[in-house]
Write a protein that holds these residues in place. Structure first.
Motif, PDB file in Angstrom:
ATOM      1  N   THR A  28       0.827  -1.204   0.000  1.00 54.82           N
ATOM      2  CA  THR A  28       0.000   0.000   0.000  1.00 54.82           C
ATOM      3  C   THR A  28       0.862   1.256   0.000  1.00 54.82           C
ATOM      4  OG1 THR A  28      -1.778  -1.169   1.132  1.00 54.82           O
ATOM      5  CG2 THR A  28      -1.816   1.223   1.244  1.00 54.82           C
ATOM      6  N   ILE A  29       1.889   1.281   0.844  1.00 55.21           N
ATOM      7  CA  ILE A  29       2.779   2.451   0.905  1.00 55.21           C
ATOM      8  C   ILE A  29       3.534   2.619  -0.408  1.00 55.21           C
ATOM      9  CG2 ILE A  29       4.857   3.363   2.036  1.00 55.21           C
ATOM     10  CD1 ILE A  29       3.753   2.114   4.653  1.00 55.21           C
ATOM     11  N   TRP A  30       4.038   1.521  -0.970  1.00 54.06           N
ATOM     12  CA  TRP A  30       4.803   1.611  -2.222  1.00 54.06           C
ATOM     13  C   TRP A  30       3.926   2.113  -3.366  1.00 54.06           C
ATOM     14  CZ3 TRP A  30       4.356  -1.687  -6.645  1.00 54.06           C
ATOM     15  CH2 TRP A  30       5.321  -1.430  -7.620  1.00 54.06           C
ATOM     16  N   VAL A  31       2.726   1.557  -3.489  1.00 54.96           N
ATOM     17  CA  VAL A  31       1.826   1.973  -4.573  1.00 54.96           C
ATOM     18  C   VAL A  31       1.395   3.425  -4.375  1.00 54.96           C
ATOM     19  CG1 VAL A  31      -0.446   1.573  -5.613  1.00 54.96           C
ATOM     20  CG2 VAL A  31       1.048  -0.348  -5.129  1.00 54.96           C
ATOM     21  N   ALA A  32       1.090   3.824  -3.148  1.00 59.27           N
ATOM     22  CA  ALA A  32       0.670   5.212  -2.893  1.00 59.27           C
ATOM     23  C   ALA A  32       1.772   6.193  -3.254  1.00 59.27           C
ATOM     24  CB  ALA A  32       0.266   5.374  -1.431  1.00 59.27           C
ATOM     25  N   ARG A  33       3.014   5.888  -2.898  1.00 61.91           N
ATOM     26  CA  ARG A  33       4.134   6.781  -3.246  1.00 61.91           C
ATOM     27  C   ARG A  33       4.350   6.846  -4.755  1.00 61.91           C
ATOM     28  NH1 ARG A  33       8.719   5.670   1.388  1.00 61.91           N
ATOM     29  NH2 ARG A  33       7.578   6.711   3.057  1.00 61.91           N
ATOM     30  N   VAL A  61      -3.998  10.688  -2.027  1.00 67.64           N
ATOM     31  CA  VAL A  61      -3.111   9.780  -1.289  1.00 67.64           C
ATOM     32  C   VAL A  61      -3.720   9.431   0.067  1.00 67.64           C
ATOM     33  CG1 VAL A  61      -0.864   9.633  -0.131  1.00 67.64           C
ATOM     34  CG2 VAL A  61      -0.998  10.435  -2.472  1.00 67.64           C
ATOM     35  N   VAL A  62      -4.269  10.418   0.774  1.00 62.63           N
ATOM     36  CA  VAL A  62      -4.902  10.144   2.070  1.00 62.63           C
ATOM     37  C   VAL A  62      -6.088   9.194   1.888  1.00 62.63           C
ATOM     38  CG1 VAL A  62      -6.232  11.190   3.943  1.00 62.63           C
ATOM     39  CG2 VAL A  62      -4.126  12.266   3.174  1.00 62.63           C
ATOM     40  N   GLY A  63      -6.932   9.457   0.905  1.00 61.25           N
ATOM     41  CA  GLY A  63      -8.058   8.565   0.640  1.00 61.25           C
ATOM     42  C   GLY A  63      -7.607   7.166   0.254  1.00 61.25           C
ATOM     43  N   PHE A  64      -6.531   7.084  -0.514  1.00 59.36           N
ATOM     44  CA  PHE A  64      -5.974   5.799  -0.930  1.00 59.36           C
ATOM     45  C   PHE A  64      -5.521   5.000   0.288  1.00 59.36           C
ATOM     46  CE2 PHE A  64      -2.571   3.153  -2.668  1.00 59.36           C
ATOM     47  CZ  PHE A  64      -3.201   2.608  -3.771  1.00 59.36           C
ATOM     48  N   TYR A  65      -4.787   5.671   1.205  1.00 61.69           N
ATOM     49  CA  TYR A  65      -4.344   5.000   2.432  1.00 61.69           C
ATOM     50  C   TYR A  65      -5.532   4.535   3.272  1.00 61.69           C
ATOM     51  CZ  TYR A  65       0.648   6.092   2.089  1.00 61.69           C
ATOM     52  OH  TYR A  65       1.958   6.139   1.722  1.00 61.69           O
TER      53      TYR A  65
END
Length: 189
Positions: A28-33, A61-65
């Motif tokens: 999740t962190i890798w895809v969001a970045r 990005v916040v919504g994605f997380y």
């Protein structure tokens, strides 16, 4: 002995949860970045303003997380006992696969929505119609050579707006009249 076997099952399940959380949160962190970094250029083109594009990028990005980490935590629970490492690996691959599908679906939804917004904005900014004309206006048919014969009286030929062909007659021939219509110029002082 039954207690020992139950403890081993618990350890496999706990390790499955730990690996699932580590892999899912890491993905999740890798895809969001990656989406944030590479999507910034796209958002700047969509919104035509860098400050607005950065703000929308941060919100996305916040919504994605929130969506992905929420799904990861909800999908973590596994009610059935895990009896072997191979069963744990199968369950782990299923859970991580579902996380990847959710990540991909959210990504495509974002791209679709922003692409649609971009097309609408470009359509509003277009200065010409989006479709080419279907046909042309018909030309007046005159016999060949007749347009020059008797077109002008004897004497000097006119120059200006109508250099060849028949000249307009009537009120149009004299040009715009003062005070008539939108072509008149306001008086200057």
């Amino acid at each position: 002995m039954n207690t020992f076997k139950k403890g081993v099952h618990m350890d496999i399940k706990v390790w499955m949860y730990v690996i699932y959380l580590a892999v899912s949160v890491g993905l999740t962190i890798w895809v969001a970045r990656a989406l944030s970094r590479n999507g910034q250029v796209f958002l700047e083109e969509v919104f035509a303003e860098e400050r607005l594009a950065r703000a929308v990028n941060s919100l996305l990005v916040v919504g994605f997380y929130l969506l992905n980490l929420g799904y990861v935590t909800v999908a973590m629970k596994h009610a059935d006992p895990v009896e072997s490492t191979s069963q744990a690996m199968e369950e782990l691959s299923l859970k991580i696969g579902l996380v990847l599908l959710v990540l991909g679906a959210l990504h495509f939804f974002n791209v679709f929505a922003l692409g649609r917004y971009r097309r609408n904005r470009l359509r509003q900014l277009a200065t010409h119609p989006p479709l080419a004309p279907i046909g042309r206006l018909p030309m007046q048919s005159t016999p060949p050579g007749s347009q020059l014969v008797d077109a002008y009286p004897a004497g000097p030929q006119p120059t200006g707006v109508y250099p060849a062909g028949p000249q307009p007659t009537g009120p149009q021939a004299a040009g715009p009249q003062p005070g008539a219509g939108p072509t008149s110029n306001p008086p200057t002082r």
